[in-house]
Write a protein that holds these residues in place. Structure first.
Motif, PDB file in Angstrom:
ATOM      1  N   ARG A  73      48.267  49.308  44.120  1.00 61.61           N
ATOM      2  CA  ARG A  73      47.179  50.148  44.623  1.00 61.61           C
ATOM      3  C   ARG A  73      47.224  50.302  46.139  1.00 61.61           C
ATOM      4  NH1 ARG A  73      41.501  49.119  43.571  1.00 61.61           N
ATOM      5  NH2 ARG A  73      41.374  51.342  44.030  1.00 61.61           N
ATOM      6  N   GLY A  74      47.467  49.212  46.848  1.00 57.36           N
ATOM      7  CA  GLY A  74      47.509  49.288  48.298  1.00 57.36           C
ATOM      8  C   GLY A  74      46.661  48.220  48.960  1.00 57.36           C
ATOM      9  N   VAL A  75      46.365  48.444  50.241  1.00 62.14           N
ATOM     10  CA  VAL A  75      45.577  47.501  51.037  1.00 62.14           C
ATOM     11  C   VAL A  75      44.215  48.115  51.328  1.00 62.14           C
ATOM     12  CG1 VAL A  75      45.449  46.218  53.221  1.00 62.14           C
ATOM     13  CG2 VAL A  75      47.648  46.507  52.061  1.00 62.14           C
ATOM     14  N   PHE A  76      43.174  47.308  51.156  1.00 64.21           N
ATOM     15  CA  PHE A  76      41.807  47.781  51.311  1.00 64.21           C
ATOM     16  C   PHE A  76      41.034  46.854  52.240  1.00 64.21           C
ATOM     17  CE2 PHE A  76      43.406  49.221  47.300  1.00 64.21           C
ATOM     18  CZ  PHE A  76      42.878  50.478  47.090  1.00 64.21           C
ATOM     19  N   VAL A  77      40.086  47.413  52.970  1.00 64.11           N
ATOM     20  CA  VAL A  77      39.178  46.595  53.774  1.00 64.11           C
ATOM     21  C   VAL A  77      38.336  45.737  52.838  1.00 64.11           C
ATOM     22  CG1 VAL A  77      37.296  46.602  55.461  1.00 64.11           C
ATOM     23  CG2 VAL A  77      39.087  48.360  55.573  1.00 64.11           C
ATOM     24  N   THR A  78      38.226  44.467  53.179  1.00 64.91           N
ATOM     25  CA  THR A  78      37.499  43.529  52.324  1.00 64.91           C
ATOM     26  C   THR A  78      36.032  43.934  52.173  1.00 64.91           C
ATOM     27  OG1 THR A  78      38.935  41.698  52.975  1.00 64.91           O
ATOM     28  CG2 THR A  78      36.769  41.117  52.094  1.00 64.91           C
ATOM     29  N   LYS A  79      35.526  43.819  50.956  1.00 62.73           N
ATOM     30  CA  LYS A  79      34.102  44.012  50.697  1.00 62.73           C
ATOM     31  C   LYS A  79      33.404  42.656  50.770  1.00 62.73           C
ATOM     32  CE  LYS A  79      34.547  47.986  47.550  1.00 62.73           C
ATOM     33  NZ  LYS A  79      34.287  48.467  46.165  1.00 62.73           N
ATOM     34  N   LEU A  80      32.250  42.628  51.417  1.00 63.22           N
ATOM     35  CA  LEU A  80      31.497  41.392  51.557  1.00 63.22           C
ATOM     36  C   LEU A  80      30.207  41.484  50.762  1.00 63.22           C
ATOM     37  CD1 LEU A  80      31.910  40.803  55.407  1.00 63.22           C
ATOM     38  CD2 LEU A  80      33.241  39.789  53.556  1.00 63.22           C
ATOM     39  N   ASP A  81      29.975  40.499  49.883  1.00 65.61           N
ATOM     40  CA  ASP A  81      28.714  40.469  49.145  1.00 65.61           C
ATOM     41  C   ASP A  81      27.800  39.399  49.748  1.00 65.61           C
ATOM     42  OD1 ASP A  81      29.632  38.003  48.219  1.00 65.61           O
ATOM     43  OD2 ASP A  81      30.288  38.804  46.282  1.00 65.61           O
ATOM     44  N   GLU A  82      26.659  39.165  49.127  1.00 66.38           N
ATOM     45  CA  GLU A  82      25.695  38.224  49.700  1.00 66.38           C
ATOM     46  C   GLU A  82      26.234  36.801  49.743  1.00 66.38           C
ATOM     47  OE1 GLU A  82      21.809  38.552  48.025  1.00 66.38           O
ATOM     48  OE2 GLU A  82      21.465  40.530  48.927  1.00 66.38           O
ATOM     49  N   ASP A  83      27.054  36.423  48.763  1.00 64.48           N
ATOM     50  CA  ASP A  83      27.666  35.094  48.809  1.00 64.48           C
ATOM     51  C   ASP A  83      28.598  34.973  50.004  1.00 64.48           C
ATOM     52  OD1 ASP A  83      26.338  34.166  46.560  1.00 64.48           O
ATOM     53  OD2 ASP A  83      27.958  34.694  45.170  1.00 64.48           O
ATOM     54  N   ASP A  84      29.314  36.053  50.311  1.00 65.19           N
ATOM     55  CA  ASP A  84      30.188  36.039  51.490  1.00 65.19           C
ATOM     56  C   ASP A  84      29.369  35.878  52.768  1.00 65.19           C
ATOM     57  OD1 ASP A  84      32.780  36.457  50.265  1.00 65.19           O
ATOM     58  OD2 ASP A  84      32.137  38.510  49.852  1.00 65.19           O
ATOM     59  N   VAL A  85      28.245  36.587  52.851  1.00 66.50           N
ATOM     60  CA  VAL A  85      27.384  36.487  54.035  1.00 66.50           C
ATOM     61  C   VAL A  85      26.930  35.041  54.226  1.00 66.50           C
ATOM     62  CG1 VAL A  85      25.171  37.149  55.046  1.00 66.50           C
ATOM     63  CG2 VAL A  85      26.598  38.876  53.923  1.00 66.50           C
ATOM     64  N   ARG A  86      26.477  34.417  53.142  1.00 70.50           N
ATOM     65  CA  ARG A  86      26.029  33.022  53.228  1.00 70.50           C
ATOM     66  C   ARG A  86      27.171  32.112  53.676  1.00 70.50           C
ATOM     67  NH1 ARG A  86      23.726  34.740  48.264  1.00 70.50           N
ATOM     68  NH2 ARG A  86      21.472  35.083  48.464  1.00 70.50           N
TER      69      ARG A  86
END
Length: 224
Positions: A73-86
């Motif tokens: 597929r390729g390279v994508f900018v990481t998505k951040l969810d609420e667990d990532d924020v914490r």
């Protein structure tokens, strides 16, 4: 892919490093938003580089965790969810607490003076209602704190964490902190550092990070 205005042709310095720096800046300011595909052909043309150093730069972003590579597929900018924020702010809290301890063992007055300069920029931006400048001064203050620790390893950890923090804030621009509360919160941190009060400084820092988590995950809090 639409042209990203913050990207420009790469000039003299190792190409992969220059490209990675520009892509990182575009990710931090939201020009390349979470989930956005980093298309090789479009980016190579816009940056005026060949695909070799571009691929190397993209791999650097993947290694930092601010981009992900998906097979076929390729390279994508990481998505951040609420667990990532914490997790980001939990790690920042531990990292900056370590920086505070190191600063207190060295020259806390010098560090407090340097932080105060960034804090004055924060106060000016707050009075003007300029959230972009306020956020930039805020991040500068925290970067100064880590740099003053003298730890190269903390500085390396902080580099990625601050990029991820920018990503959180760019994705959640509707959850602005209260400017005056933000200024006051940082003033208290500087005062505790200047007084050499480690317990109070670490307590304030932990509360500061938790406040950001509360705001970014629920929109209920005040400062970043």
């Amino acid at each position: 892919m639409a042209e990203v205005k913050s990207l420009r042709p790469v000039k003299r310095e190792p190409a992969a490093i220059a490209i990675a720096s520009q892509l990182t800046q575009a990710i931090m300011d939201g020009s390349l938003p979470p989930g956005h595909q980093l298309g090789e052909a479009e980016l190579a043309a816009q940056l005026g580089v060949s695909r070799g150093p571009l691929r190397e730069a993209m791999q650097r972003l993947v290694q930092q965790g601010i981009a992900v590579s998906e097979p076929h597929r390729g390279v994508f900018v990481t998505k951040l969810d609420e667990d990532d924020v914490r997790d980001i702010y939990f790690t920042r809290s531990a990292m900056e607490a370590a920086a505070c301890r190191l600063v207190l063992q060295q020259d806390p007055q010098r560090t407090a003076d340097r932080l105060a300069k960034a804090h004055r920029a924060m106060a000016t931006a707050a009075r003007r209602g300029n959230m972009t400048q306020l956020s930039a001064a805020d991040m500068e203050l925290h970067q100064i704190l880590v740099a003053e620790s003298g730890s190269r390893r903390l500085a390396r950890i902080a580099e990625t964490l601050f990029v991820e923090t920018h990503m959180c804030l760019s994705a959640l621009t509707h959850r602005h902190p209260d400017p005056q509360a933000m200024v006051e919160e940082h003033a208290a941190l500087i005062e505790a550092l200047r007084a050499g009060d480690e317990p109070r400084l670490l307590t304030l820092l932990e509360a500061h990070m938790q406040d950001a988590v509360d705001r970014l995950t629920s929109g209920e809090s005040s400062a970043e």
